[in-house]
Design a protein around this motif. Structure first.
Motif, PDB file in Angstrom:
ATOM      1  N   ARG A 230       0.684  -0.708  -0.319  1.00 39.76           N
ATOM      2  CA  ARG A 230       0.125   0.246   0.423  1.00 39.76           C
ATOM      3  C   ARG A 230       0.734   0.905   0.395  1.00 39.76           C
ATOM      4  O   ARG A 230       2.316   0.947   1.156  1.00 39.76           O
ATOM      5  N   VAL A 231       0.481   2.194  -1.061  1.00 40.89           N
ATOM      6  CA  VAL A 231       0.949   3.516  -1.165  1.00 40.89           C
ATOM      7  C   VAL A 231      -0.206   4.312  -1.440  1.00 40.89           C
ATOM      8  O   VAL A 231      -0.952   4.364  -1.709  1.00 40.89           O
ATOM      9  N   LEU A 232       0.428   5.385  -1.515  1.00 41.09           N
ATOM     10  CA  LEU A 232      -0.117   6.631  -1.753  1.00 41.09           C
ATOM     11  C   LEU A 232       1.447   7.912  -2.464  1.00 41.09           C
ATOM     12  O   LEU A 232       1.801   8.951  -1.868  1.00 41.09           O
ATOM     13  N   LYS A 233       1.304   7.901  -3.555  1.00 41.81           N
ATOM     14  CA  LYS A 233       1.855   8.444  -4.296  1.00 41.81           C
ATOM     15  C   LYS A 233       1.752   9.428  -5.864  1.00 41.81           C
ATOM     16  O   LYS A 233       1.123   8.866  -6.464  1.00 41.81           O
TER      17      LYS A 233
ATOM     18  N   HIS B 270       2.990   4.185 -20.143  1.00 43.03           N
ATOM     19  CA  HIS B 270       3.966   3.878 -18.666  1.00 43.03           C
ATOM     20  C   HIS B 270       3.490   4.588 -17.865  1.00 43.03           C
ATOM     21  O   HIS B 270       2.849   5.671 -17.320  1.00 43.03           O
ATOM     22  N   LEU B 271       3.611   4.376 -16.709  1.00 37.23           N
ATOM     23  CA  LEU B 271       3.947   4.523 -15.151  1.00 37.23           C
ATOM     24  C   LEU B 271       4.816   5.538 -14.747  1.00 37.23           C
ATOM     25  O   LEU B 271       5.627   4.748 -14.326  1.00 37.23           O
ATOM     26  N   VAL B 272       4.660   6.540 -14.662  1.00 43.41           N
ATOM     27  CA  VAL B 272       6.210   6.874 -13.750  1.00 43.41           C
ATOM     28  C   VAL B 272       5.660   7.924 -12.628  1.00 43.41           C
ATOM     29  O   VAL B 272       4.506   7.940 -12.277  1.00 43.41           O
ATOM     30  N   ILE B 273       6.843   7.727 -11.629  1.00 39.47           N
ATOM     31  CA  ILE B 273       6.516   7.892 -10.165  1.00 39.47           C
ATOM     32  C   ILE B 273       7.474   9.137  -9.953  1.00 39.47           C
ATOM     33  O   ILE B 273       9.439   8.457 -10.365  1.00 39.47           O
ATOM     34  N   GLU B 274       7.844  10.060 -10.353  1.00 40.64           N
ATOM     35  CA  GLU B 274       9.100  10.884 -10.323  1.00 40.64           C
ATOM     36  C   GLU B 274       9.798  11.126  -8.921  1.00 40.64           C
ATOM     37  O   GLU B 274      11.115  10.963  -9.111  1.00 40.64           O
ATOM     38  N   THR B 275       8.968  11.057  -8.247  1.00 44.01           N
ATOM     39  CA  THR B 275      10.183  11.108  -6.355  1.00 44.01           C
ATOM     40  C   THR B 275      10.655   9.440  -6.639  1.00 44.01           C
ATOM     41  O   THR B 275      11.420   9.901  -5.916  1.00 44.01           O
ATOM     42  N   ASP B 276      10.656   8.682  -6.631  1.00 44.69           N
ATOM     43  CA  ASP B 276      10.893   7.602  -7.195  1.00 44.69           C
ATOM     44  C   ASP B 276      11.818   7.044  -8.220  1.00 44.69           C
ATOM     45  O   ASP B 276      12.432   6.323  -8.862  1.00 44.69           O
ATOM     46  N   GLN B 277      11.762   7.458  -9.337  1.00 46.02           N
ATOM     47  CA  GLN B 277      12.761   7.896 -10.771  1.00 46.02           C
ATOM     48  C   GLN B 277      12.290   5.888 -11.290  1.00 46.02           C
ATOM     49  O   GLN B 277      12.849   5.685 -11.214  1.00 46.02           O
ATOM     50  N   PHE B 278      11.018   6.074 -11.222  1.00 48.35           N
ATOM     51  CA  PHE B 278      10.276   4.646 -11.799  1.00 48.35           C
ATOM     52  C   PHE B 278      10.193   5.175 -12.866  1.00 48.35           C
ATOM     53  O   PHE B 278       8.685   6.179 -12.637  1.00 48.35           O
TER      54      PHE B 278
END
Length: 80
Positions: free
Chosen positions: A11-14, A53-61
């Motif tokens: 579980r996350v909230l990003k 693409h799923l991009v999560i910038e804070t995780d460089q994902f």
């Protein structure tokens, strides 16, 4: 309920973004994630393409994925 996922989800909230291969994208909120997929909240699943693409910038994902289910404001994603 029987758990059918191969990999347990965390579980996350990003804050994230679904970026489309032909250009454009939509902001999303990642609610859970694993090595094989994720669940995200979106304003509307209408118009989400078959691949993105799923991009999560804070995780460089960045992971390429496809929708496997959707509801009013959520999408289940399987990573390629």
């Amino acid at each position: 309920m029987i758990e059918r996922r191969q990999h347990p989800r965390q579980r996350v909230l990003k804050r994230g973004m679904l970026t489309f291969l032909g250009g454009g994208g939509v902001d999303c909120t990642v609610r859970n994630i694993s090595s094989s997929g994720a669940r995200v909240d979106v304003p509307s699943p209408v118009g989400i393409p078959a691949q993105f693409h799923l991009v999560i910038e804070t995780d460089q994902f960045i992971r390429r994925g496809r929708p496997v289910w959707n509801s009013d404001r959520q999408i289940g994603i399987a990573f390629d």
